[in-house]
Design an enzyme around this catalytic site. Sequence first.
Site, PDB file in Angstrom:
ATOM      1  N   ASP A   1       0.840  -1.203   0.000  1.00  0.00           N
ATOM      2  CA  ASP A   1       0.000   0.000   0.000  1.00  0.00           C
ATOM      3  C   ASP A   1       0.872   1.248   0.000  1.00  0.00           C
ATOM      4  O   ASP A   1       0.472   2.302   0.512  1.00  0.00           O
ATOM      5  CB  ASP A   1      -0.911  -0.021   1.225  1.00  0.00           C
ATOM      6  CG  ASP A   1      -2.024   1.003   1.122  1.00  0.00           C
ATOM      7  OD1 ASP A   1      -2.579   1.404   2.170  1.00  0.00           O
ATOM      8  OD2 ASP A   1      -2.336   1.436  -0.013  1.00  0.00           O
TER       9      ASP A   1
ATOM     10  N   LYS B   1       2.997   3.439  -5.649  1.00  0.00           N
ATOM     11  CA  LYS B   1       2.422   2.465  -6.595  1.00  0.00           C
ATOM     12  C   LYS B   1       3.465   1.965  -7.586  1.00  0.00           C
ATOM     13  O   LYS B   1       3.381   0.846  -8.055  1.00  0.00           O
ATOM     14  CB  LYS B   1       1.215   3.088  -7.304  1.00  0.00           C
ATOM     15  CG  LYS B   1       0.177   3.669  -6.336  1.00  0.00           C
ATOM     16  CD  LYS B   1      -0.114   2.728  -5.145  1.00  0.00           C
ATOM     17  CE  LYS B   1      -0.754   3.471  -3.983  1.00  0.00           C
ATOM     18  NZ  LYS B   1      -0.760   2.675  -2.718  1.00  0.00           N
TER      19      LYS B   1
ATOM     20  N   ASP C   1      -3.195  -3.015  -2.555  1.00  0.00           N
ATOM     21  CA  ASP C   1      -4.242  -1.996  -2.597  1.00  0.00           C
ATOM     22  C   ASP C   1      -4.065  -1.148  -3.862  1.00  0.00           C
ATOM     23  O   ASP C   1      -2.973  -1.083  -4.437  1.00  0.00           O
ATOM     24  CB  ASP C   1      -4.147  -1.102  -1.349  1.00  0.00           C
ATOM     25  CG  ASP C   1      -5.355  -0.161  -1.242  1.00  0.00           C
ATOM     26  OD1 ASP C   1      -5.205   0.914  -0.641  1.00  0.00           O
ATOM     27  OD2 ASP C   1      -6.432  -0.502  -1.782  1.00  0.00           O
ATOM     28  N   ASN C   2      -5.139  -0.509  -4.301  1.00  0.00           N
ATOM     29  CA  ASN C   2      -5.084   0.523  -5.357  1.00  0.00           C
ATOM     30  C   ASN C   2      -4.654   0.035  -6.729  1.00  0.00           C
ATOM     31  O   ASN C   2      -4.052   0.793  -7.507  1.00  0.00           O
ATOM     32  CB  ASN C   2      -4.133   1.663  -4.941  1.00  0.00           C
ATOM     33  CG  ASN C   2      -4.416   2.184  -3.572  1.00  0.00           C
ATOM     34  OD1 ASN C   2      -3.585   2.083  -2.685  1.00  0.00           O
ATOM     35  ND2 ASN C   2      -5.598   2.733  -3.369  1.00  0.00           N
TER      36      ASN C   2
ATOM     37  N   GLU D   1     -11.314   4.286  -1.337  1.00  0.00           N
ATOM     38  CA  GLU D   1     -11.784   4.588   0.026  1.00  0.00           C
ATOM     39  C   GLU D   1     -12.669   5.833   0.066  1.00  0.00           C
ATOM     40  O   GLU D   1     -12.346   6.848  -0.526  1.00  0.00           O
ATOM     41  CB  GLU D   1     -10.595   4.759   0.994  1.00  0.00           C
ATOM     42  CG  GLU D   1      -9.448   5.621   0.508  1.00  0.00           C
ATOM     43  CD  GLU D   1      -8.393   4.819  -0.217  1.00  0.00           C
ATOM     44  OE1 GLU D   1      -8.674   3.760  -0.777  1.00  0.00           O
ATOM     45  OE2 GLU D   1      -7.245   5.269  -0.233  1.00  0.00           O
TER      46      GLU D   1
HETATM   47  N1  LIG Z   1       8.381   2.108   3.234  1.00  0.00           N
HETATM   48  C1  LIG Z   1       8.098   2.815   2.119  1.00  0.00           C
HETATM   49  N2  LIG Z   1       8.870   2.671   1.025  1.00  0.00           N
HETATM   50  C2  LIG Z   1       8.585   3.401  -0.071  1.00  0.00           C
HETATM   51  N3  LIG Z   1       7.588   4.300  -0.151  1.00  0.00           N
HETATM   52  C3  LIG Z   1       6.835   4.477   0.933  1.00  0.00           C
HETATM   53  C4  LIG Z   1       7.027   3.729   2.082  1.00  0.00           C
HETATM   54  N4  LIG Z   1       6.121   4.130   2.999  1.00  0.00           N
HETATM   55  C5  LIG Z   1       5.353   5.042   2.405  1.00  0.00           C
HETATM   56  N5  LIG Z   1       5.790   5.294   1.201  1.00  0.00           N
HETATM   57  C6  LIG Z   1       5.287   6.323   0.342  1.00  0.00           C
HETATM   58  C7  LIG Z   1       3.872   5.971   0.008  1.00  0.00           C
HETATM   59  C8  LIG Z   1       2.989   7.164   0.085  1.00  0.00           C
HETATM   60  C9  LIG Z   1       1.519   6.786   0.112  1.00  0.00           C
HETATM   61  C10 LIG Z   1       1.193   5.628  -0.839  1.00  0.00           C
HETATM   62  N6  LIG Z   1      -0.261   5.497  -1.055  1.00  0.00           N
HETATM   63  C11 LIG Z   1      -0.855   6.220  -2.013  1.00  0.00           C
HETATM   64  O1  LIG Z   1      -0.210   6.978  -2.713  1.00  0.00           O
HETATM   65  C12 LIG Z   1      -2.346   6.123  -2.165  1.00  0.00           C
HETATM   66  C13 LIG Z   1      -2.990   7.100  -2.917  1.00  0.00           C
HETATM   67  C14 LIG Z   1      -4.385   7.082  -3.073  1.00  0.00           C
HETATM   68  C15 LIG Z   1      -5.059   8.138  -3.862  1.00  0.00           C
HETATM   69  C16 LIG Z   1      -6.120   7.803  -4.704  1.00  0.00           C
HETATM   70  C17 LIG Z   1      -6.764   8.796  -5.440  1.00  0.00           C
HETATM   71  C18 LIG Z   1      -6.357  10.108  -5.342  1.00  0.00           C
HETATM   72  F1  LIG Z   1      -7.000  11.065  -6.041  1.00  0.00           F
HETATM   73  C19 LIG Z   1      -5.289  10.450  -4.508  1.00  0.00           C
HETATM   74  C20 LIG Z   1      -4.647   9.467  -3.773  1.00  0.00           C
HETATM   75  C21 LIG Z   1      -5.144   6.071  -2.463  1.00  0.00           C
HETATM   76  C22 LIG Z   1      -4.498   5.085  -1.717  1.00  0.00           C
HETATM   77  O2  LIG Z   1      -5.195   4.068  -1.118  1.00  0.00           O
HETATM   78  C23 LIG Z   1      -3.101   5.097  -1.575  1.00  0.00           C
HETATM   79  O3  LIG Z   1      -2.520   4.092  -0.854  1.00  0.00           O
HETATM   80 MG   LIG Z   2      -3.928   2.513  -0.530  1.00  0.00          MG
END
Ligand SMILES: Nc1ncnc2c1ncn2CCCCCNC(=O)c1cc(-c2ccc(F)cc2)cc(O)c1O
Ligand SMILES: [Mg+2]
Length: 206
Positions: free
Chosen positions: A133, A136, A161-162, A191
């Site tokens: 999650d 992406k 997810d997603n 969500e």
């Molecule tokens: N340990 C690690 N290693 C690398 N990256 C890492 C990390 N730990 C965190 N991150 C960085 C992830 C940042 C958040 C990722 N999730 C998402 O970007 C996300 C975006 C939407 C979304 C949908 C429609 C829209 F209009 C806008 C946003 C919905 C979701 O359910 C999402 O999970």
């Molecule tokens: Mg998500």
Amino acid sequence: MLAAVQKNATRGDPRSVVKAIDQFCRQKEWAMNVGDEKGCILDSVVTEVNPATVLELGTYCGYSTVRIASLLPSNAKLITLEFNPDYAAIACQVIAWAGLEDKVQLVEGASGDWIPKMKEKFGIETFDLVFLDHWKDRYLPDTKLMEECGLLRKGSILLADNVICPGTPDYLEYIRNSPRYKSQYFKSHLEYTKVEDGLEKSVFLG
Ligand SMILES: Nc1ncnc2c1ncn2CCCCCNC(=O)c1cc(-c2ccc(F)cc2)cc(O)c1O
Ligand SMILES: [Mg+2]
């Protein structure tokens, strides 16, 4: 969101924490938690797998961490990776409010850096369940990395997810066409919205 949890949820009651976050995100401010609809699918997969070891990539505020950890057997371990220190700080307090700190190891850092260290740092052999999650465009490289690091065993489950919104096209292409996985798509919604999204559940065949 944290204030809403501390105001409306009961300490030590994970379900009330999940409910408080969902209410906040529906009534006050959208946030990218897996949410209640996809959360039910997540719950059913966790219950079915009954994992002893879980890896979550992308903790955010700890909503799915709390959902998963609340369903784990007592000796089970959930390691959750969060890149953003501000999110990690909130998640830590949300997980503590739910009373699940003993089941959860929250690690700050990038998945690409930590996945190769899982065995030596946490004494993990393989993961029974991985919940993807995070970024992406990291789903595919991190899945390949987990394969290379021997973190997946025959029967390990990946739940992503997603896969529709925002979408993970390269991951879907790989996982659905690889002879090493058996995949199943669970259609749902982004969500707190009516936009289509879904979870992809894949079994590693070894
Ligand atoms: N340990 C690690 N290693 C690398 N990256 C890492 C990390 N730990 C965190 N991150 C960085 C992830 C940042 C958040 C990722 N999730 C998402 O970007 C996300 C975006 C939407 C979304 C949908 C429609 C829209 F209009 C806008 C946003 C919905 C979701 O359910 C999402 O999970
Ligand atoms: Mg998500």
